[in-house]
Design an enzyme around this catalytic site. Sequence first.
Site, short mmCIF file in Angstrom:
data_model
loop_
_atom_site.label_atom_id
_atom_site.label_comp_id
_atom_site.label_asym_id
_atom_site.label_seq_id
_atom_site.Cartn_x
_atom_site.Cartn_y
_atom_site.Cartn_z
N VAL A 1 0.83 -1.20 0.00
CA VAL A 1 0.00 0.00 0.00
C VAL A 1 0.87 1.25 0.00
O VAL A 1 0.61 2.22 -0.73
CB VAL A 1 -0.95 -0.01 1.21
CG1 VAL A 1 -1.70 1.32 1.32
CG2 VAL A 1 -1.93 -1.16 1.11
N SER B 1 12.40 -2.79 5.28
CA SER B 1 12.33 -2.85 3.82
C SER B 1 13.23 -1.80 3.17
O SER B 1 12.86 -1.18 2.17
CB SER B 1 10.87 -2.66 3.36
OG SER B 1 10.05 -3.62 3.94
N VAL C 1 9.23 3.15 13.71
CA VAL C 1 8.25 4.00 14.39
C VAL C 1 7.84 3.42 15.73
O VAL C 1 7.23 4.11 16.55
CB VAL C 1 7.00 4.22 13.51
CG1 VAL C 1 7.39 4.84 12.18
CG2 VAL C 1 6.24 2.93 13.30
N ASN D 1 1.30 5.01 7.93
CA ASN D 1 0.91 3.78 7.23
C ASN D 1 1.61 2.54 7.80
O ASN D 1 1.14 1.42 7.56
CB ASN D 1 1.27 3.93 5.74
CG ASN D 1 1.04 2.66 4.95
OD1 ASN D 1 -0.09 2.21 4.80
ND2 ASN D 1 2.12 2.06 4.46
N TYR E 1 -8.62 -11.61 13.61
CA TYR E 1 -8.14 -10.24 13.46
C TYR E 1 -8.20 -9.48 14.79
O TYR E 1 -8.06 -8.27 14.82
CB TYR E 1 -8.99 -9.52 12.40
CG TYR E 1 -8.34 -8.31 11.77
CD1 TYR E 1 -7.22 -8.45 10.95
CD2 TYR E 1 -8.83 -7.03 11.98
CE1 TYR E 1 -6.63 -7.36 10.36
CE2 TYR E 1 -8.24 -5.92 11.39
CZ TYR E 1 -7.14 -6.09 10.58
OH TYR E 1 -6.54 -5.00 9.99
N LYS F 1 -6.38 -1.09 15.64
CA LYS F 1 -6.88 -0.15 14.64
C LYS F 1 -8.03 0.68 15.21
O LYS F 1 -8.20 1.87 14.86
CB LYS F 1 -7.34 -0.91 13.40
CG LYS F 1 -6.21 -1.56 12.60
CD LYS F 1 -5.25 -0.54 12.03
CE LYS F 1 -4.25 -1.18 11.07
NZ LYS F 1 -3.31 -0.18 10.51
N ILE G 1 -7.86 -6.41 1.35
CA ILE G 1 -7.15 -5.97 0.15
C ILE G 1 -6.58 -7.19 -0.57
O ILE G 1 -6.02 -8.08 0.05
CB ILE G 1 -6.03 -4.99 0.51
CG1 ILE G 1 -6.62 -3.73 1.16
CG2 ILE G 1 -5.21 -4.62 -0.72
CD1 ILE G 1 -5.58 -2.71 1.57
N ASP G 2 -6.71 -7.20 -1.86
CA ASP G 2 -6.15 -8.27 -2.68
C ASP G 2 -4.70 -7.95 -2.98
O ASP G 2 -4.34 -7.46 -4.05
CB ASP G 2 -6.96 -8.42 -3.97
CG ASP G 2 -6.54 -9.65 -4.76
OD1 ASP G 2 -5.71 -10.42 -4.25
OD2 ASP G 2 -7.04 -9.84 -5.88
#
Length: 1014
Positions: free
Chosen positions: A22, A44, A69, A95, A157, A164, A193-194
């Site tokens: 994303v 990353s 973060v 994000n 989840y 969240k 999300i795919d």
Amino acid sequence: MTPDAFDLSGRTALVTGGAGSVGRHIVTGLAQAGATVLINCFHSYPAARSLAAELTAAGHHVAVVRGSVARLPQVDRMFAEIRDTHGRLDILVNNAAAGTFVGLDELTDEHLDRAFDTNVKGALWCSRAALPLLSRSTGGAIVNVSSIGARYAPANYLGVGISKAALEALTRYLAAEFGPRGIRVNAASTGLIDNPVGRAFPGFDSVSENTVQATPLGRLADAQDLARLVLFLASPAAGWVTGQTVVADGGLGLLHRAMSPDPVGRSAAPAGQPVPRERIEVTAPSQPEPSPEDDPVVFVGMGLAVPGASSPEELTALQARGAELFVEVPPDRWAVDSFHDPDPAAPDKTYQRRSGFITDFRPHPALAAELATGSEPVEHTVLWLRHSVHQALEQVRTDAGDRFSISIGYTPDGNQHLQEALIRREVTAFAVEQGIEADDPELSGLLHRCLPLGEQAELPHLVGERAVAGLVPAGTPVTMVDTACSSSLYALDLGARALVAGEADIAVCGGAFALAPSGSVLFSKLHGLSQRGEVRALDRTADGVLFSDGAGVVVLKRLSRARRDGDRVLGVLSGVGLSADGRGKAIYAPATSGQELAVQRAMARSGMTPDQVDWVVAHATGTPAGDGAEFASLRNAYRGTQPVQVTSNKSLVGHTGWAAGVVSVIEVLAALRSGTIPAQFRFTEAPELFDLASTNLTVPTAPVPWPARTDRPRGAAVSGFGFGGTNAHVLIQEYRPDLAGTFGYGEHRPEPLVITAWSAHLPGCPDESAVAGWAGDQQPLPETFGEHYPVPPFQKLRMPASAVRATDRTQLMIVECMQRLDPVVRAISTARPGGTGVVVGHAGPTRNAVLYALRAYLDELGRGAELSSEPEAMRVLLKKLRERTHERIAAPVEDSFPGEMPNVVAARLSNYFDLRGLNIAVDAGEESLDRAFELARRYLEFGDLDLALVAGVNGNTLAGWRELIAEAAGGTAPPAEGAFLFAVTRRSFAIEHGLPVLADLDGPAARTSTGGLR
């Protein structure tokens, strides 16, 4: 609304987690809108730099700011760097995300801490640190990336969802606090999300199907959908929006489908019936899709059978409580009195009555059902392997069309059924020579009493095929590899190579071993068995090893496939190091230098460093010399300041031989799950040689807590060292989606392979010209070198006479082949010992192995003869058989055990010519040489070797082996003796070093270039 509403020229934006699936879309959208974009990342970093370079090349202004973060000091440092470098910040997109997809029963404090540290605290700390910079902007904006799990309750989840929800609450509070300074704060949310992370959601196929059916717009979200929403909320177009969570879910939240009757043809699941699910840990939607270079091999299944445990869970419990598992030989295995003598010098006897036997085996339910319908007994190693495969594949998703790689560590010497079957046939063949009918009742009764397991046996290369039959696609090749005690680790390495090379989708790897009496007899001549009848590995009172029954299997996939399938990831295979000892004082003597070389190669290939390893499961077998050599190598390889635990499971379950390596791997995977490193069983004090006071290595006397760390994944290593100097060191890391792992398998570079030289040693062919003549006109040759192999003089074969007498002819034949090889090629191999390896195709047991076993069983046969109704005839037969057998082979000595082992055919070449690449034997029946070429190709293509010495060897033409092959293969030509050796390399290497090219190896059939063998 004017076009300027989305123009971000002159603005500076920071996107945390900006290199993920994303995040990269958000970064790209902001950059294309004219903003200067700072990509924050931690794990990353390479992906972030690549994205920045790509966008910069396209004319945008993008830079990378590295920092976690979830760590406040790093957040403060990161924003100080932004202040000093850029002077302002207009947009902050929080994000970065982390979490674990589990349900209520599996949720732990660690899962919650991980989710809240990044998703909530990280957003709060970044927002607070950004406030002074955002205050300098006109129209500053913060966008927090959330998900609909904050307001709804998707399965698996819980931990992520409540974090969240807290993030959305934080959004409202920050909006109220920051509003007076002209800073807007909003949250962007979407549904499933795919993308790679979404596809890793447990049960993704069914969850996505249900989600699409419940979404009025009829599809899943994609990363671009969420990125567009973030861009809108960050832009002046949303200038009057603050404190809101804006949801882009295609109408899923309307609940229209949930509040409507079922469509025609769709039936509901039975009320109250739970949906099967598996646990899998992944990060929340911010991970990039793995590239081939960032897609590790992972463990997704495991199964085992060892003394005292029929599953990994039982092994963990066994290690926690301890048990005495070394017992006297059970009567249903063999009559121990016939093979025992307390005098270590007694010929054909062992001084030890105890070993580790599987006596309380509980088969997997599916196997139990198969056994209930079967009418014939199942050979031990087939039984335990099949149980382990059932267990390992039980929770692993497979699809139609999957390509499997099957690699099993195995030896024909570890199969009591086979040993007794061969002795039965040798005795019967000799009886027929003496004029006794093969079906004579007295003879049949004798064989049944003394060799009952020999009534049913498998050819060694068929054991693996039978173990996986019906569990993998029909026709899947099974590779049976032999590097002695490191065999199952070499099998693991081969499975990983098949995945990395794209030749397989799923790899099943393991090993199996069943005790047989001759093994105990031969090893006792090395004085390597424990006198006291227990293993005390790593202890100052250690006095030897005890071998055990055992089997183990692990299942491997690439991480991307495991995520897609919803498999539980048990751990990451970080890397494997292989080596050969080369020349030493004896072929069975452990070499610290060779073992250390395997560790160094594992570290170099994986990229790991010693300070990333918390625990080494050592090979340590309880022999003082072996444990001392291994500890010395570990001291050198793992020297540092971080404590490293060193243990060996052999004190508890014994040495499971060709399964030992995979049993230790399973121990590590189970410990990653339990969070505890087991104490060293039967440990009181380390030998003085270890000098623990001067090293960071330690042997734990109590269980050691092994909790997850915040700075790196937990790491462990497994060593396996086999007779003949066949070394392997495997590095394993915990799977942590929130932390970068370290792994590497070497670069796979397919390249044309060529044969640069060949040699052969056949009865009746004194040199290569005679061999070439035989190959041309196919004139028949003698089938054997004779009852006694013609040993070259010492000037040619520099081995002690006692060692030569105890060494199987196959080992002497391959040395002869190497001496006949083109001197130019031989010089290259000896000049590059680290890059030269040996791969040998050899089927079944060696001649010496069968004859030593026959010697060992003679007293048992004599005992059985006395129970005959007419014992005199059997006494006479056995007296002649004893004389004949003693003529054929002398009583075993210390060189006999390595001298009869099939894997030492390859190791003998490495030892004699000081080659240190690797050495391995493979058994595929008549196709053994073909399979050896295939294995050599893998090692050459991955760069382990520059030159592979590939051989096909047979020295066993005994009547029992020939008869067993005829029974199994039906009509197959009986085996003859002979050896062929081929020097194989990459074409580019041959050209670079001026080596001749005799044939191309570009497939199953070779194209002959210049006068070589087709």
